[in-house]
Each structure stands twice: as structure tokens, then as C-alpha cells.
Design a protein around this motif. Structure first.
Motif, PDB file in Angstrom:
ATOM      1  N   SER A 183     -68.238  41.798 -26.444  1.00  0.00           N
ATOM      2  CA  SER A 183     -67.764  43.085 -26.561  1.00  0.00           C
ATOM      3  C   SER A 183     -66.754  43.458 -24.820  1.00  0.00           C
ATOM      4  O   SER A 183     -66.706  44.711 -25.037  1.00  0.00           O
ATOM      5  N   VAL A 184     -66.816  42.544 -24.681  1.00  0.00           N
ATOM      6  CA  VAL A 184     -66.231  42.971 -22.710  1.00  0.00           C
ATOM      7  C   VAL A 184     -64.290  42.918 -23.195  1.00  0.00           C
ATOM      8  O   VAL A 184     -64.091  41.560 -24.375  1.00  0.00           O
ATOM      9  N   LEU A 185     -63.567  43.759 -22.831  1.00  0.00           N
ATOM     10  CA  LEU A 185     -62.350  43.297 -23.448  1.00  0.00           C
ATOM     11  C   LEU A 185     -61.724  42.491 -21.420  1.00  0.00           C
ATOM     12  O   LEU A 185     -62.628  42.853 -20.587  1.00  0.00           O
ATOM     13  N   MET A 186     -61.020  41.737 -21.870  1.00  0.00           N
ATOM     14  CA  MET A 186     -60.686  40.905 -20.497  1.00  0.00           C
ATOM     15  C   MET A 186     -59.317  40.471 -20.726  1.00  0.00           C
ATOM     16  O   MET A 186     -57.960  40.963 -21.405  1.00  0.00           O
ATOM     17  N   SER A 187     -58.756  40.674 -19.181  1.00  0.00           N
ATOM     18  CA  SER A 187     -57.359  39.485 -18.615  1.00  0.00           C
ATOM     19  C   SER A 187     -57.393  38.877 -17.564  1.00  0.00           C
ATOM     20  O   SER A 187     -58.838  39.095 -17.238  1.00  0.00           O
ATOM     21  N   ASN A 188     -56.686  38.272 -16.746  1.00  0.00           N
ATOM     22  CA  ASN A 188     -56.516  37.787 -15.517  1.00  0.00           C
ATOM     23  C   ASN A 188     -56.049  38.307 -14.672  1.00  0.00           C
ATOM     24  O   ASN A 188     -54.570  38.379 -15.422  1.00  0.00           O
ATOM     25  N   ALA A 189     -56.081  37.256 -13.539  1.00  0.00           N
ATOM     26  CA  ALA A 189     -55.123  37.535 -12.284  1.00  0.00           C
ATOM     27  C   ALA A 189     -54.566  35.841 -11.574  1.00  0.00           C
ATOM     28  O   ALA A 189     -56.396  35.447 -12.252  1.00  0.00           O
ATOM     29  N   GLY A 190     -53.872  35.572 -11.410  1.00  0.00           N
ATOM     30  CA  GLY A 190     -53.774  34.326 -10.819  1.00  0.00           C
ATOM     31  C   GLY A 190     -53.468  32.967 -11.436  1.00  0.00           C
ATOM     32  O   GLY A 190     -53.404  33.231 -12.927  1.00  0.00           O
ATOM     33  N   PRO A 191     -53.114  31.541 -10.972  1.00  0.00           N
ATOM     34  CA  PRO A 191     -52.591  30.796 -11.690  1.00  0.00           C
ATOM     35  C   PRO A 191     -53.295  30.877 -12.750  1.00  0.00           C
ATOM     36  O   PRO A 191     -53.041  29.712 -13.658  1.00  0.00           O
ATOM     37  N   LEU A 192     -54.771  30.268 -13.179  1.00  0.00           N
ATOM     38  CA  LEU A 192     -55.438  30.306 -13.955  1.00  0.00           C
ATOM     39  C   LEU A 192     -56.660  31.496 -14.211  1.00  0.00           C
ATOM     40  O   LEU A 192     -56.487  32.336 -13.588  1.00  0.00           O
ATOM     41  N   GLY A 193     -56.584  31.407 -15.882  1.00  0.00           N
ATOM     42  CA  GLY A 193     -56.751  32.935 -16.414  1.00  0.00           C
ATOM     43  C   GLY A 193     -58.067  32.091 -16.999  1.00  0.00           C
ATOM     44  O   GLY A 193     -58.323  31.098 -17.597  1.00  0.00           O
ATOM     45  N   TRP A 194     -59.363  32.652 -17.439  1.00  0.00           N
ATOM     46  CA  TRP A 194     -60.398  32.363 -17.960  1.00  0.00           C
ATOM     47  C   TRP A 194     -60.284  33.159 -19.667  1.00  0.00           C
ATOM     48  O   TRP A 194     -60.160  33.933 -19.788  1.00  0.00           O
ATOM     49  N   TYR A 195     -60.429  32.067 -20.438  1.00  0.00           N
ATOM     50  CA  TYR A 195     -60.315  32.472 -21.829  1.00  0.00           C
ATOM     51  C   TYR A 195     -61.450  31.774 -22.600  1.00  0.00           C
ATOM     52  O   TYR A 195     -62.038  30.538 -22.857  1.00  0.00           O
ATOM     53  N   SER A 196     -61.692  32.504 -23.956  1.00  0.00           N
ATOM     54  CA  SER A 196     -61.804  31.520 -25.033  1.00  0.00           C
ATOM     55  C   SER A 196     -61.895  31.883 -26.484  1.00  0.00           C
ATOM     56  O   SER A 196     -61.100  33.359 -26.796  1.00  0.00           O
ATOM     57  N   ASP A 197     -61.594  31.302 -27.319  1.00  0.00           N
ATOM     58  CA  ASP A 197     -61.258  31.665 -28.670  1.00  0.00           C
ATOM     59  C   ASP A 197     -62.131  30.112 -29.609  1.00  0.00           C
ATOM     60  O   ASP A 197     -62.623  29.488 -29.002  1.00  0.00           O
ATOM     61  N   ALA A 198     -62.696  30.768 -31.106  1.00  0.00           N
ATOM     62  CA  ALA A 198     -63.156  29.798 -31.105  1.00  0.00           C
ATOM     63  C   ALA A 198     -63.537  27.647 -31.808  1.00  0.00           C
ATOM     64  O   ALA A 198     -63.837  27.485 -31.459  1.00  0.00           O
ATOM     65  N   GLN A 199     -61.883  28.185 -32.097  1.00  0.00           N
ATOM     66  CA  GLN A 199     -61.713  26.125 -31.944  1.00  0.00           C
ATOM     67  C   GLN A 199     -61.263  25.672 -30.348  1.00  0.00           C
ATOM     68  O   GLN A 199     -62.383  24.488 -30.482  1.00  0.00           O
ATOM     69  N   GLY A 200     -61.009  27.011 -29.676  1.00  0.00           N
ATOM     70  CA  GLY A 200     -60.889  25.623 -28.038  1.00  0.00           C
ATOM     71  C   GLY A 200     -61.588  25.995 -27.191  1.00  0.00           C
ATOM     72  O   GLY A 200     -62.137  25.188 -25.830  1.00  0.00           O
ATOM     73  N   GLY A 201     -62.333  26.818 -27.547  1.00  0.00           N
ATOM     74  CA  GLY A 201     -63.970  26.851 -26.326  1.00  0.00           C
ATOM     75  C   GLY A 201     -63.766  27.854 -25.155  1.00  0.00           C
ATOM     76  O   GLY A 201     -62.805  27.863 -24.932  1.00  0.00           O
ATOM     77  N   TYR A 202     -64.350  27.983 -24.288  1.00  0.00           N
ATOM     78  CA  TYR A 202     -64.522  28.321 -23.084  1.00  0.00           C
ATOM     79  C   TYR A 202     -63.661  26.955 -21.886  1.00  0.00           C
ATOM     80  O   TYR A 202     -63.521  25.804 -21.922  1.00  0.00           O
ATOM     81  N   ARG A 203     -62.490  28.239 -21.447  1.00  0.00           N
ATOM     82  CA  ARG A 203     -61.727  27.357 -20.221  1.00  0.00           C
ATOM     83  C   ARG A 203     -60.851  27.935 -19.633  1.00  0.00           C
ATOM     84  O   ARG A 203     -60.846  29.150 -19.879  1.00  0.00           O
ATOM     85  N   TYR A 204     -60.203  27.306 -19.044  1.00  0.00           N
ATOM     86  CA  TYR A 204     -59.242  27.949 -18.534  1.00  0.00           C
ATOM     87  C   TYR A 204     -57.669  27.606 -18.552  1.00  0.00           C
ATOM     88  O   TYR A 204     -57.151  26.786 -19.243  1.00  0.00           O
ATOM     89  N   VAL A 205     -56.724  29.179 -18.788  1.00  0.00           N
ATOM     90  CA  VAL A 205     -55.394  28.189 -19.517  1.00  0.00           C
ATOM     91  C   VAL A 205     -54.576  29.427 -18.174  1.00  0.00           C
ATOM     92  O   VAL A 205     -54.092  30.203 -17.684  1.00  0.00           O
ATOM     93  N   THR A 206     -53.522  28.658 -18.688  1.00  0.00           N
ATOM     94  CA  THR A 206     -52.070  29.459 -17.221  1.00  0.00           C
ATOM     95  C   THR A 206     -51.483  29.906 -17.391  1.00  0.00           C
ATOM     96  O   THR A 206     -50.470  30.801 -17.216  1.00  0.00           O
TER      97      THR A 206
END
Ligand code: MD6
Ligand code: FE
Length: 206
Positions: A46-69
Motif C-alpha cells: 500500500s506504500v508507494l516507493m522509489s529510491n536514491a543511491g547506487p542500490l534501490g530496494w524493490y520487490s515483485d512476485a517473481q524476484g522477491g525482496y532485493r536491491y537493484v541498480t
């Protein structure tokens, strides 16, 4: 006995809150808010997200919780962490000297909430997580090392900083709800206002 939880009410004065909110709004034009999804079920957070920095936190059904560039929708690298936030990290991260690699930006509106969770997608739990709140007040719940441990609740208001470090670095925590309309800070910056929470993290081992 030292607890690694620290709260700094009013860490940012109103002028600093204004300036930071404007910086985040500009950054979100470069890296738009997205809706992350729960692993497996794909249920949207329910929370909207974005990121700053070399790595950003992301999650989707397939990949699960992770950091992406890069941003999942634009494919562009995340914008740099603003200098004012790197300064807050230097000020609040205590003895931990390596630079933060991620600033996760959470926007809560209306009924948005965040269930009890641990921040454990990072490789270095010796690094603190530093949090800054802007806009509407959030009701924060802090527990212990297990989901069953007793919890205490307190409010995080605009300008408050909080650190989870040491023994509390892996404490369960969440946001039960926000108090819509409790702050005017984000009016005119984000349509409908809301609550912004910025968490600064070290992701990799230095
Ligand atoms: C929030 N914060 O305040 C959610 N995590 O909206 C978090 O999940 C959090 O504030 C780790 C450390 C500090 C936090
Ligand atoms: Fe968290």
C-alpha cells in the motif's frame, strides 16, 4: 545494556524539512514512485516507493525482496542520495563510517500502512538503518527479535529521525497507520499530502 534504538524528535527544523521535501519531490520526477509487490502472491504494497543511491530496494512476485541498480520502470540508474541526507547519515550512524548505498523513499497516503517486518535484505547488519520522516505523523510499532516479542508504539512526526542499530538492527517494526492531515508540509509538493519516510541503508559489506 545498550539498546540500539534511538529516536531524535524534531531532528530537522521546519526549514530543513521544507528543503528536503522539495529535493525529494525533484528526485521523484527523475525516479517516479512505483508500487512494489509481495513475493509469490504479487499483492501490491500500500506504500508507494522509489529510491536514491547506487542500490534501490524493490520487490515483485517473481524476484522477491532485493536491491537493484536501476529503476524497474524507467530502467535508469537511481538518482544520487542528496547531500543533506548523506550528512544526516554521517551525523546519526555513530561509529559506522562507510557511506550509505540506498535511500528508500516510502510515501504513505490514506490507508497505507506497513506490516511488521525486519530489514534483512542487506549484507551488513553491523550498519545502522537511519530513518527520517516528513509530513503526516505515522504510528510506528517497534518489537523485538521475534515476531511474537512485545511491541511498543510511538508517533513519528515530521522532522523526526530514528535509528535502528546494534541489538535492535533486526527488530521487527512497522507502521500501523498515518494520521492524514496532521501536517501541511507536503501540501503543494505531493498532491494529497501524506507521509514520506526516508531510510538510509548500507547494503553491501564495505
Ligand atoms: C516507516 N520504516 O517509517 C517505515 N526500517 O515508514 C521502516 O521500515 C524502517 O523506519 C528500518 C529502520 C527504520 C525504519
Ligand atoms: Fe523497515
Amino acid at each position: 545494556m545498550s539498546s540500539g534504538f534511538r529516536l531524535f524528535p524534531g531532528y530537522l527544523d521546519p526549514a530543513a524539512q521544507q528543503a528536503l521535501a522539495a529535493e525529494i519531490a525533484a528526485l521523484l520526477r527523475e525516479a517516479p514512485l512505483y508500487q512494489a509487490r509481495m513475493p509469490k502472491t504479487g499483492k501490491p504494497l500500500s506504500v508507494l516507493m522509489s529510491n536514491a543511491g547506487p542500490l534501490g530496494w524493490y520487490s515483485d512476485a517473481q524476484g522477491g525482496y532485493r536491491y537493484v541498480t536501476s529503476h524497474p520502470e524507467t530502467g535508469r540508474p537511481w538518482p544520487a542520495i542528496p547531500a543533506s541526507l548523506r550528512q544526516a547519515w554521517g551525523d546519526l550512524a555513530g561509529d559506522y563510517r562507510a557511506e550509505p548505498e540506498c535511500c528508500l523513499i516510502n510515501l504513505y497516503r490514506g490507508q497505507a500502512r506497513m506490516g511488521l517486518h525486519q530489514d534483512r535484505d542487506e549484507a551488513d547488519f553491523t550498519a545502522p538503518v537511519v530513518s527520517l520522516s516528513l509530513g503526516d505523523t505515522g504510528l510506528f510499532r517497534l518489537g523485538g527479535a521475534t515476531r511474537q516479542a512485545a511491541t511498543r508504539s510511538f508517533r513519528l512526526a515530521s522532522g523526526d529521525a530514528m535509528v535502528l542499530a546494534g541489538a535492535d538492527r533486526l527488530a521487527f517494526h512497522g507502521i500501523d497507520r498515518i494520521q492524514p492531515g496532521s501536517s501541511r508540509l507536503l501540501d503543494g509538493i505531493f498532491e494529497g499530502g501524506g507521509r514520506l519516510n526516508l531510510t538510509l541503508r548500507r547494503v553491501t559489506k564495505p
